[in-house]
Write a protein that holds these residues in place. Structure first.
Motif, PDB file in Angstrom:
ATOM      1  N   ASP A   1      -3.975 -11.887   4.183  1.00  0.00           N
ATOM      2  CA  ASP A   1      -3.377 -10.792   3.415  1.00  0.00           C
ATOM      3  C   ASP A   1      -4.405 -10.121   2.532  1.00  0.00           C
ATOM      4  O   ASP A   1      -4.455  -8.867   2.431  1.00  0.00           O
TER       5      ASP A   1
ATOM      6  N   ALA B   1      -6.597  -8.094   4.793  1.00  0.00           N
ATOM      7  CA  ALA B   1      -5.906  -6.881   5.240  1.00  0.00           C
ATOM      8  C   ALA B   1      -5.822  -5.861   4.113  1.00  0.00           C
ATOM      9  O   ALA B   1      -6.048  -4.646   4.318  1.00  0.00           O
ATOM     10  N   GLN B   2      -5.480  -6.383   2.914  1.00  0.00           N
ATOM     11  CA  GLN B   2      -5.433  -5.476   1.767  1.00  0.00           C
ATOM     12  C   GLN B   2      -6.804  -4.878   1.488  1.00  0.00           C
ATOM     13  O   GLN B   2      -6.925  -3.662   1.204  1.00  0.00           O
TER      14      GLN B   2
ATOM     15  N   VAL C   1      -9.183  -4.402   3.727  1.00  0.00           N
ATOM     16  CA  VAL C   1      -9.474  -3.430   4.799  1.00  0.00           C
ATOM     17  C   VAL C   1      -8.736  -2.122   4.545  1.00  0.00           C
ATOM     18  O   VAL C   1      -9.288  -1.018   4.715  1.00  0.00           O
ATOM     19  N   GLN C   2      -7.446  -2.290   4.148  1.00  0.00           N
ATOM     20  CA  GLN C   2      -6.691  -1.097   3.840  1.00  0.00           C
ATOM     21  C   GLN C   2      -7.323  -0.317   2.700  1.00  0.00           C
ATOM     22  O   GLN C   2      -7.431   0.925   2.732  1.00  0.00           O
ATOM     23  N   GLN C   3      -7.750  -1.066   1.683  1.00  0.00           N
ATOM     24  CA  GLN C   3      -8.407  -0.386   0.559  1.00  0.00           C
ATOM     25  C   GLN C   3      -9.689   0.289   1.016  1.00  0.00           C
ATOM     26  O   GLN C   3      -9.983   1.431   0.612  1.00  0.00           O
TER      27      GLN C   3
ATOM     28  N   GLN D   1     -10.373   1.314   4.083  1.00  0.00           N
ATOM     29  CA  GLN D   1     -10.007   2.479   4.895  1.00  0.00           C
ATOM     30  C   GLN D   1      -9.577   3.630   4.001  1.00  0.00           C
ATOM     31  O   GLN D   1      -9.942   4.804   4.229  1.00  0.00           O
ATOM     32  N   TYR D   2      -8.761   3.268   2.960  1.00  0.00           N
ATOM     33  CA  TYR D   2      -8.314   4.322   2.054  1.00  0.00           C
ATOM     34  C   TYR D   2      -9.489   4.932   1.324  1.00  0.00           C
ATOM     35  O   TYR D   2      -9.592   6.171   1.184  1.00  0.00           O
TER      36      TYR D   2
ATOM     37  N   GLN E   1     -11.325   7.068   3.797  1.00  0.00           N
ATOM     38  CA  GLN E   1     -10.641   8.360   3.965  1.00  0.00           C
ATOM     39  C   GLN E   1     -10.880   9.250   2.770  1.00  0.00           C
ATOM     40  O   GLN E   1     -11.122  10.455   2.916  1.00  0.00           O
TER      41      GLN E   1
END
Length: 315
Positions: free
Chosen positions: A257, A260-261, A263-265, A267-268, A271
């Motif tokens: 988790d 993933a968090q 990676v999401q951060q 990616q965000y 972006q």
């Protein structure tokens, strides 16, 4: 026997090679002090006053105890012997006491039994002497009591008779019977000892069997306890393994988790960075176009200025 209780005009015969001994103790002056009667051949003791007590009867060299000590040792109603002379009596310890009569002195002096009346006052009552002749058959006569029943020949030593040869029981039979009795006694004792040993052996066997059974029971109980402890230890280990596995899975899930968090951060953020780059690129393009326009404008203005300058100079 004639030396004891001699009466008037009786003199014990002297035995050869034996010294004559006095019939009265060394503490008294005459033999009349011992149970003397009124018509005794000796000189009768005259009446004595309380101020002149009879001779002390205490042993030679022994001090006479104090009256208080004697009074503490006496008991009312106690009967003892005393040397009585009228109203004065002397105990065996040498202490003088007062003799009390019911109807006056009876005239008997010497050693006689007395009854203690009052120990504190040291008063005694002489026991009355009976002078009546007893009825025939009620007691032994005086003549028979004091008669000499031993013959002169009895004084000589007697010799033992010779050994009775051929008389009496059979010695061999006695010895055989004694040996047989001893054998029977030994056999009985051996039988009793054997029975006792068998009983002790049986008791020892029973005790050993009981101890073995108890030890086996204790061993089974210990084995069961050990198996129970092993089972509990296995269950505890399984629980610990399950707990460790669950904890590791939880930690892995938490790590996933977190990744993933992250990676999401990322990616965000990527972006956002891409949008910021695009915005910056657009701003850069706009800035480039603006600067180009400024340059063109400046060039045009410079040309115009040059033209104006030339025109103005030509005019």
């Amino acid at each position: 026997m004639s030396d004891w209780g001699s009466f008037v005009d009786e003199t014990p015969p002297e035995r050869p090679h034996e010294p004559r001994q006095a019939a009265y103790p060394s503490g008294s002056a005459t033999g009349a002090d011992w149970g003397a009667f009124v018509d005794d051949v000796h000189e009768p003791p005259g009446p004595r006053t309380p101020q002149s007590p009879p001779p002390a009867a205490s042993p030679a060299g022994a001090p006479t105890p104090a009256p208080e000590v004697v009074a503490s040792l006496l008991e009312a109603g106690e009967t003892l012997w005393a040397q009585v002379d009228g109203t004065v009596a002397v105990l065996g310890s040498g202490c003088a006491v007062t003799a009390v009569y019911d109807a006056g002195p009876d005239g008997f002096s010497g050693w006689r039994p007395v009854t203690v009346l009052d120990p504190a006052a040291l008063t005694v009552r002489p026991v009355p002497l009976s002078l009546a002749e007893p009825s025939p058959g009620a007691a032994t006569s005086v003549a028979e009591l004091y008669s000499d029943t031993e013959s002169p020949d009895d004084a000589w030593p007697r010799r033992a008779a010779p050994f009775p040869v051929g008389q009496g029981p059979d010695v061999e039979a006695l010895l055989s019977r004694a040996a047989e009795e001893e054998r029977a006694r030994v056999r009985a004792e051996a039988a009793v000892a054997a029975q006792r040993a068998e009983a002790e052996l049986a008791a020892a066997r029973r005790e050993s069997a009981e101890r073995a059974e108890t030890a086996e029971r204790h061993a089974r109980a210990r084995e069961e306890r050990a198996q129970e402890e092993v089972r509990r230890a296995g269950e505890a280990a399984a629980r610990q393994v399950a707990e460790v596995r669950a904890e590791s899975q939880r930690q892995v899930a938490a790590a996933r988790d977190e990744v993933a968090q992250a990676v999401q951060q990322w990616q965000y953020r990527a972006q956002q960075a891409e949008g910021e780059r695009t915005r910056l690129a657009e701003e850069l393009n706009r800035a480039n176009r603006a600067s180009l326009q400024r340059l063109v404008l400046v060039g045009v203005l410079a040309v115009i200025a040059v033209v104006l300058t030339v025109v103005l100079k030509g005019s």
